[in-house]
Write an enzyme that holds these catalytic residues in place. Structure first.
Site, mmCIF file in Angstrom:
data_model
loop_
_atom_site.group_PDB
_atom_site.id
_atom_site.type_symbol
_atom_site.label_atom_id
_atom_site.label_comp_id
_atom_site.label_asym_id
_atom_site.label_seq_id
_atom_site.Cartn_x
_atom_site.Cartn_y
_atom_site.Cartn_z
ATOM 1 N N TYR A 31 0.842 -1.195 0.000
ATOM 2 C CA TYR A 31 0.000 0.000 0.000
ATOM 3 C C TYR A 31 0.874 1.240 0.000
ATOM 4 O O TYR A 31 1.923 1.281 0.663
ATOM 5 C CB TYR A 31 -0.883 0.055 1.251
ATOM 6 C CG TYR A 31 -2.044 -0.903 1.259
ATOM 7 C CD1 TYR A 31 -3.221 -0.585 0.595
ATOM 8 C CD2 TYR A 31 -1.965 -2.107 1.934
ATOM 9 C CE1 TYR A 31 -4.307 -1.445 0.616
ATOM 10 C CE2 TYR A 31 -3.044 -2.984 1.955
ATOM 11 C CZ TYR A 31 -4.211 -2.642 1.292
ATOM 12 O OH TYR A 31 -5.270 -3.504 1.309
ATOM 13 N N TYR A 40 -0.318 -9.851 0.538
ATOM 14 C CA TYR A 40 0.692 -9.238 1.419
ATOM 15 C C TYR A 40 0.662 -9.899 2.793
ATOM 16 O O TYR A 40 -0.381 -10.395 3.243
ATOM 17 C CB TYR A 40 0.498 -7.722 1.523
ATOM 18 C CG TYR A 40 -0.833 -7.247 2.055
ATOM 19 C CD1 TYR A 40 -1.110 -7.229 3.432
ATOM 20 C CD2 TYR A 40 -1.802 -6.768 1.189
ATOM 21 C CE1 TYR A 40 -2.326 -6.761 3.911
ATOM 22 C CE2 TYR A 40 -3.030 -6.303 1.659
ATOM 23 C CZ TYR A 40 -3.277 -6.301 3.016
ATOM 24 O OH TYR A 40 -4.487 -5.834 3.490
ATOM 25 N N ARG A 94 -2.580 -12.072 3.519
ATOM 26 C CA ARG A 94 -3.932 -11.785 3.029
ATOM 27 C C ARG A 94 -4.069 -12.205 1.570
ATOM 28 O O ARG A 94 -3.184 -11.903 0.761
ATOM 29 C CB ARG A 94 -4.250 -10.288 3.105
ATOM 30 C CG ARG A 94 -4.222 -9.640 4.444
ATOM 31 C CD ARG A 94 -5.464 -9.772 5.334
ATOM 32 N NE ARG A 94 -6.672 -10.367 4.823
ATOM 33 C CZ ARG A 94 -7.738 -9.702 4.360
ATOM 34 N NH1 ARG A 94 -7.744 -8.403 4.352
ATOM 35 N NH2 ARG A 94 -8.810 -10.325 3.930
ATOM 36 N N HIS A 116 -7.028 -8.713 -2.546
ATOM 37 C CA HIS A 116 -8.360 -8.158 -2.294
ATOM 38 C C HIS A 116 -8.390 -6.676 -2.612
ATOM 39 O O HIS A 116 -7.353 -6.011 -2.618
ATOM 40 C CB HIS A 116 -8.775 -8.370 -0.825
ATOM 41 C CG HIS A 116 -7.837 -7.711 0.146
ATOM 42 N ND1 HIS A 116 -6.668 -8.289 0.547
ATOM 43 C CD2 HIS A 116 -7.886 -6.507 0.766
ATOM 44 C CE1 HIS A 116 -6.034 -7.482 1.386
ATOM 45 N NE2 HIS A 116 -6.752 -6.385 1.527
ATOM 46 N N HIS A 167 -10.497 -3.218 -1.318
ATOM 47 C CA HIS A 167 -11.413 -2.635 -0.337
ATOM 48 C C HIS A 167 -12.386 -1.702 -1.055
ATOM 49 O O HIS A 167 -11.970 -0.906 -1.909
ATOM 50 C CB HIS A 167 -10.638 -1.815 0.705
ATOM 51 C CG HIS A 167 -9.668 -2.615 1.520
ATOM 52 N ND1 HIS A 167 -10.010 -3.202 2.714
ATOM 53 C CD2 HIS A 167 -8.374 -2.935 1.314
ATOM 54 C CE1 HIS A 167 -8.963 -3.836 3.219
ATOM 55 N NE2 HIS A 167 -7.942 -3.695 2.383
HETATM 56 FE FE FE Z 1 -6.051 -4.706 2.562
#
Ligand code: FE
Length: 202
Positions: free
Chosen positions: A71, A110, A120, A123, A125
């Protein structure tokens, strides 16, 4: 229990961001001078109520990691590369038929410190804002066939196989653009027995 009635400002506004959308807000591959690295994808679908009626004028915001699973956020210290051509945030408003459409890059998996070797699944959000501020709904979209879904405690915390399945997008050859991008279809159902699982709503 003391009822707390909603105030007029909660029920009438703000219409956060609805009027400020730019032409490229829903195309995350065009936010910088160059093209981002990764697998280009189209994510499209509808926002509907429990009877399948379209919900127009819904502001949909998305945020996601880049193709390397990083991110662009100061709290993300995963040692994967940032992409100078990818911010990872976008928004769109549903049209009269409840349709929305994004072009973006498939996010990478990640690691996170929840348990030993926790990763995870890929995905995206999503946040949906209806006609007033108290109607915000938040959820995550996943990709079909991801082997990390089976061990993801966030995904697995949703009760019921059918409800979990509603958070997995469908690969759709009719959305896919030849020689350009894979297409996924993902609908948001706001209420009812087939409702999309939203965070904090169960
Ligand atoms: Fe996330």
């Amino acid at each position: 229990m003391i009822p707390l009635p909603h105030t007029l400002s909660e029920l009438t506004g703000p219409l956060y961001g609805h009027a400020l959308l730019g032409e490229t807000d829903s195309d995350l591959t065009r936010h910088h001078a160059g093209e981002p690295i990764g697998e280009r994808i189209i994510v499209t679908g509808r926002v509907v109520d429990e009877d399948g009626r379209p919900i127009p004028n819904t502001l949909i915001e998305l945020w996601q990691a880049n193709a390397a699973g990083r991110y662009r956020h100061w709290r993300d210290d995963h040692p994967a590369p940032l992409d100078p051509n990818f911010t990872g945030a976008g928004r769109a408003v549903t049209d009269d038929n409840g349709n929305y459409r994004f072009t973006t890059i498939k996010p990478g998996a990640y690691p996170w410190p929840n348990h030993a070797n926790a990763w995870r699944p890929a995905h995206i959000h999503f946040s949906l804002l209806g006609p007033c501020f108290i109607t915000r709904l938040i959820t995550q979209m996943y990709f079909p066939g991801d082997p990390l879904l089976a061990s993801d405690p966030i995904y697995q915390s949703i009760p019921g196989e059918r409800a979990r399945r509603r958070l997995i997008a469908d690969l759709d050859p009719n959305v896919t653009q030849q020689q350009w991008a894979l297409g996924y279809r993902f609908d948001f159902v706001l209420r009812g027995r087939a409702a999309t699982p939203f965070e904090g709503a169960r």
